[in-house]
Design a protein around this motif. Sequence first.
Motif, PDB file in Angstrom:
ATOM      1  N   GLY A  91      72.719 -18.646  89.908  1.00 37.35           N
ATOM      2  CA  GLY A  91      73.586 -17.992  90.647  1.00 37.35           C
ATOM      3  C   GLY A  91      74.406 -16.758  89.729  1.00 37.35           C
ATOM      4  N   TRP A  92      73.622 -16.242  88.836  1.00 38.58           N
ATOM      5  CA  TRP A  92      74.383 -15.079  88.103  1.00 38.58           C
ATOM      6  C   TRP A  92      74.041 -13.904  88.567  1.00 38.58           C
ATOM      7  CZ3 TRP A  92      77.894 -16.339  84.365  1.00 38.58           C
ATOM      8  CH2 TRP A  92      77.716 -17.743  83.749  1.00 38.58           C
ATOM      9  N   ILE A  93      75.038 -13.185  88.865  1.00 42.91           N
ATOM     10  CA  ILE A  93      74.996 -11.788  89.584  1.00 42.91           C
ATOM     11  C   ILE A  93      74.259 -10.938  88.559  1.00 42.91           C
ATOM     12  CG2 ILE A  93      76.153  -9.657  90.162  1.00 42.91           C
ATOM     13  CD1 ILE A  93      76.864 -11.903  92.313  1.00 42.91           C
ATOM     14  N   LEU A  94      73.531 -10.153  89.087  1.00 39.28           N
ATOM     15  CA  LEU A  94      72.534  -9.105  88.453  1.00 39.28           C
ATOM     16  C   LEU A  94      73.008  -7.417  88.563  1.00 39.28           C
ATOM     17  CD1 LEU A  94      69.055 -10.701  88.982  1.00 39.28           C
ATOM     18  CD2 LEU A  94      70.442 -10.934  87.107  1.00 39.28           C
ATOM     19  N   TYR A  95      72.664  -6.806  87.650  1.00 36.63           N
ATOM     20  CA  TYR A  95      73.310  -5.526  87.704  1.00 36.63           C
ATOM     21  C   TYR A  95      72.316  -4.475  87.277  1.00 36.63           C
ATOM     22  CZ  TYR A  95      77.951  -7.958  86.982  1.00 36.63           C
ATOM     23  OH  TYR A  95      78.815  -8.856  87.259  1.00 36.63           O
ATOM     24  N   ARG A  96      72.324  -3.136  87.613  1.00 32.10           N
ATOM     25  CA  ARG A  96      71.687  -2.220  87.032  1.00 32.10           C
ATOM     26  C   ARG A  96      72.551  -0.961  86.408  1.00 32.10           C
ATOM     27  NH1 ARG A  96      70.143   2.087  91.970  1.00 32.10           N
ATOM     28  NH2 ARG A  96      71.037   3.434  90.409  1.00 32.10           N
ATOM     29  N   PHE A  97      71.816  -0.358  85.595  1.00 34.11           N
ATOM     30  CA  PHE A  97      72.383   0.571  84.627  1.00 34.11           C
ATOM     31  C   PHE A  97      72.097   2.022  85.011  1.00 34.11           C
ATOM     32  CE2 PHE A  97      72.338   1.920  79.978  1.00 34.11           C
ATOM     33  CZ  PHE A  97      73.795   2.393  79.905  1.00 34.11           C
ATOM     34  N   ASP A  98      73.025   3.002  85.393  1.00 29.30           N
ATOM     35  CA  ASP A  98      72.764   4.309  85.485  1.00 29.30           C
ATOM     36  C   ASP A  98      71.925   4.969  84.481  1.00 29.30           C
ATOM     37  OD1 ASP A  98      73.906   4.085  88.028  1.00 29.30           O
ATOM     38  OD2 ASP A  98      75.810   5.323  87.662  1.00 29.30           O
ATOM     39  N   LYS A  99      72.131   4.896  83.327  1.00 27.50           N
ATOM     40  CA  LYS A  99      71.396   5.591  82.319  1.00 27.50           C
ATOM     41  C   LYS A  99      69.930   5.106  82.076  1.00 27.50           C
ATOM     42  CE  LYS A  99      75.563   6.791  79.649  1.00 27.50           C
ATOM     43  NZ  LYS A  99      76.012   6.940  78.434  1.00 27.50           N
ATOM     44  N   ASP A 100      69.603   4.297  82.962  1.00 28.67           N
ATOM     45  CA  ASP A 100      67.932   3.598  83.044  1.00 28.67           C
ATOM     46  C   ASP A 100      67.286   4.657  83.944  1.00 28.67           C
ATOM     47  OD1 ASP A 100      68.339   1.767  81.054  1.00 28.67           O
ATOM     48  OD2 ASP A 100      68.494   0.224  83.012  1.00 28.67           O
ATOM     49  N   THR A 101      66.088   4.287  84.187  1.00 27.14           N
ATOM     50  CA  THR A 101      65.263   5.393  85.205  1.00 27.14           C
ATOM     51  C   THR A 101      64.462   4.408  85.921  1.00 27.14           C
ATOM     52  OG1 THR A 101      63.460   5.894  83.682  1.00 27.14           O
ATOM     53  CG2 THR A 101      65.391   7.245  83.679  1.00 27.14           C
ATOM     54  N   ALA A 102      64.175   4.725  87.194  1.00 23.94           N
ATOM     55  CA  ALA A 102      63.344   3.853  88.063  1.00 23.94           C
ATOM     56  C   ALA A 102      61.995   4.797  88.216  1.00 23.94           C
ATOM     57  CB  ALA A 102      64.028   3.750  89.497  1.00 23.94           C
ATOM     58  N   ASP A 103      61.896   5.897  87.974  1.00 26.90           N
ATOM     59  CA  ASP A 103      60.521   6.618  88.167  1.00 26.90           C
ATOM     60  C   ASP A 103      60.251   7.667  87.152  1.00 26.90           C
ATOM     61  OD1 ASP A 103      58.416   7.321  89.319  1.00 26.90           O
ATOM     62  OD2 ASP A 103      59.391   8.436  91.120  1.00 26.90           O
ATOM     63  N   PRO A 104      59.731   6.926  86.017  1.00 27.87           N
ATOM     64  CA  PRO A 104      59.012   5.993  85.838  1.00 27.87           C
ATOM     65  C   PRO A 104      60.140   4.839  85.428  1.00 27.87           C
ATOM     66  CG  PRO A 104      58.855   7.104  83.910  1.00 27.87           C
ATOM     67  CD  PRO A 104      59.200   8.117  84.849  1.00 27.87           C
ATOM     68  N   PRO A 105      60.104   3.577  85.730  1.00 26.84           N
ATOM     69  CA  PRO A 105      60.918   2.572  85.216  1.00 26.84           C
ATOM     70  C   PRO A 105      60.966   2.368  83.849  1.00 26.84           C
ATOM     71  CG  PRO A 105      59.187   1.671  86.970  1.00 26.84           C
ATOM     72  CD  PRO A 105      58.819   2.908  86.458  1.00 26.84           C
ATOM     73  N   ALA A 106      62.276   2.348  83.237  1.00 29.93           N
ATOM     74  CA  ALA A 106      62.561   2.353  81.819  1.00 29.93           C
ATOM     75  C   ALA A 106      63.942   1.970  81.642  1.00 29.93           C
ATOM     76  CB  ALA A 106      62.556   3.790  81.176  1.00 29.93           C
ATOM     77  N   SER A 107      63.781   1.042  80.595  1.00 26.94           N
ATOM     78  CA  SER A 107      65.247   0.670  80.057  1.00 26.94           C
ATOM     79  C   SER A 107      65.783   1.300  78.809  1.00 26.94           C
ATOM     80  CB  SER A 107      65.338  -0.984  79.722  1.00 26.94           C
ATOM     81  OG  SER A 107      66.459  -1.432  79.291  1.00 26.94           O
ATOM     82  N   ASN A 108      67.224   1.760  78.863  1.00 27.36           N
ATOM     83  CA  ASN A 108      67.709   2.416  77.845  1.00 27.36           C
ATOM     84  C   ASN A 108      68.817   1.767  77.365  1.00 27.36           C
ATOM     85  OD1 ASN A 108      66.092   4.828  77.719  1.00 27.36           O
ATOM     86  ND2 ASN A 108      67.159   5.201  79.845  1.00 27.36           N
ATOM     87  N   CYS A 109      68.738   0.324  77.799  1.00 29.26           N
ATOM     88  CA  CYS A 109      69.807  -0.753  77.134  1.00 29.26           C
ATOM     89  C   CYS A 109      69.149  -1.546  76.115  1.00 29.26           C
ATOM     90  CB  CYS A 109      70.391  -1.428  78.134  1.00 29.26           C
ATOM     91  SG  CYS A 109      71.751  -2.642  77.780  1.00 29.26           S
ATOM     92  N   VAL A 110      69.387  -1.405  74.820  1.00 27.04           N
ATOM     93  CA  VAL A 110      68.792  -2.112  73.784  1.00 27.04           C
ATOM     94  C   VAL A 110      69.795  -2.344  72.790  1.00 27.04           C
ATOM     95  CG1 VAL A 110      66.423  -0.826  73.932  1.00 27.04           C
ATOM     96  CG2 VAL A 110      68.296   0.014  72.645  1.00 27.04           C
ATOM     97  N   ASP A 111      69.541  -3.218  71.801  1.00 24.12           N
ATOM     98  CA  ASP A 111      70.234  -3.482  70.568  1.00 24.12           C
ATOM     99  C   ASP A 111      71.624  -4.179  70.981  1.00 24.12           C
ATOM    100  OD1 ASP A 111      68.400  -2.631  68.839  1.00 24.12           O
ATOM    101  OD2 ASP A 111      69.040  -0.806  68.641  1.00 24.12           O
TER     102      ASP A 111
END
Length: 215
Positions: A91-111
């Motif tokens: 039941g935890w809400i999920l979020y997205r981050f504007d500094k990530d990218t979707a095309d291509p998919p990439a996460s910029n949230c580390v550490d």
Amino acid sequence: MAQMKRTVILVSAMVALTACAPAGYDGANTSAAEPVAVAAAEPTATAEPEASATPDAPVADAPPPADVDLTEKLIGKKVARMGSVVTDQDGWILYRFDKDTADPPASNCVDKCAQVWPPALTDGNPELTGVSDDKVGSVTRQDGTRQLTIAGWPVYRYIGDKKPGQWKGQAVGGTWFVVQPDGKKNLSCLPTSTPKAVAPPADSRAGDSGGGSTY
């Protein structure tokens, strides 16, 4: 690149301190492109035999560490005030981050960022409810784990949410937003001011730099 799997994330929301935006206020356009698995080129015979390991081959399909919590379900639904959200199996809400990218998919949230916003990790076979399987995929993070994506956007939980159904991460830093089942930002209910993220856990390593991302 990680092999894409179909998964669905449902975020349940319930935040105080917010002033709802006008009905119909839409989020920024997002790319619906799913992460594409990169096929490794087959080794070609050469006059001079060499090791066939490809230098950039991802650590795909490596099992997640034993102490990592996996997101086993993605549940899309509508909740009071917030509207369309995606949650995990608890039941935890999920979020997205504007500094990530979707095309291509990439996460910029580390550490340190990832300590405040734990990525929704997968073993590649999540159950989907209320989220179309053609919207769900995964992306390989820097540490080799696989993170779920919706319409290409990596998705996360927020440690500032103290119980399932809260959405205290909405609009944190002006870059974090509740994610909808179609991968778009949910802007139905926004804070009256831009909230700051909670601090990383006290036991976080002093050497963590935050990966250059704000959280």
